[in-house]
Motif scaffolding. Structure first.
Motif, short mmCIF file in Angstrom:
data_model
loop_
_atom_site.label_atom_id
_atom_site.label_comp_id
_atom_site.label_asym_id
_atom_site.label_seq_id
_atom_site.Cartn_x
_atom_site.Cartn_y
_atom_site.Cartn_z
N GLU A 262 -6.23 1.34 1.36
CA GLU A 262 -5.58 0.55 1.92
C GLU A 262 -4.71 1.05 2.93
O GLU A 262 -4.77 0.27 4.14
N ARG B 98 2.78 1.70 -3.53
CA ARG B 98 1.61 2.09 -4.64
C ARG B 98 0.97 3.27 -4.11
O ARG B 98 0.06 3.82 -4.94
N ALA C 114 0.79 -1.20 -0.03
CA ALA C 114 -0.05 -0.02 -0.08
C ALA C 114 0.94 1.26 0.11
O ALA C 114 0.52 2.19 -0.69
N ASN D 245 -1.28 3.62 -2.10
CA ASN D 245 -2.67 3.10 -1.95
C ASN D 245 -3.70 3.83 -0.81
O ASN D 245 -3.51 3.27 0.07
N ARG D 246 -4.09 4.94 -0.91
CA ARG D 246 -4.76 5.57 0.22
C ARG D 246 -5.74 4.47 1.12
O ARG D 246 -5.92 4.57 2.27
#
Length: 150
Positions: free
Chosen positions: A53, A48, A45, A50-51
């Motif tokens: 997550e 990447r 997360a 990934n907000r």
């Protein structure tokens, strides 16, 4: 602001992610399976940005003591995760420490990270510590400290 973004990127701590050709998750042997799975999810997360997550994995009372004496909340960390990511990220973790006990854990080490942002390569080497707590049956990061290594 750039220091804040790096703090979030590395606080990030990406425990055991080696991202030269893409993220590869490191060795989580010896940890409870559900903690190991959460740590892998957290690494990916962060890598990447990934907000959603990160929102799932950071406790609501999460605190980051970052480089430069900055203190960030969960909201700060999520806001930084939404910022445009850099390119050609490279992350290597060494001197990894893994300690777990019922409903708690510390995952730590040294991170060497770099990325290209706005056409310039930036890098950081830092020592980090992530404190995890198992709350209502789910592992969450509750605290991170990261300090630059000269």
């Amino acid at each position: 602001m750039r220091a804040l973004k790096w703090g979030a990127f590395v606080c990030a701590t990406l425990i055991a992610v080696a991202a030269h050709a893409g993220p590869e998750v490191g060795d989580y042997s010896g940890l409870p399976k559900d903690l190991a799975a959460a740590a892998v999810d957290y690494d990916l997360a962060q890598f990447r940005s990934n907000r959603a997550e990160l929102d799932r994995l950071l406790a609501d009372d999460y605190v980051l003591f970052g480089t430069g004496g900055r203190t960030l909340t969960k909201a700060d960390a999520l806001a930084d995760a939404a910022a445009p990511a850099g390119a050609n990220k490279s992350v290597m973790i060494s001197q990894q420490v893994k300690r777990a006990w019922p409903n708690g854990a510390v995952l730590a080490g040294v991170v060497d990270a770099s990325e290209v942002r706005d056409g310039k390569r930036t890098a950081i080497k830092a020592r980090f510590t992530d404190v995890w707590a198992k709350r209502q049956g789910r592992w969450r990061v509750i605290f991170t400290q990261i300090d630059r290594i000269p």
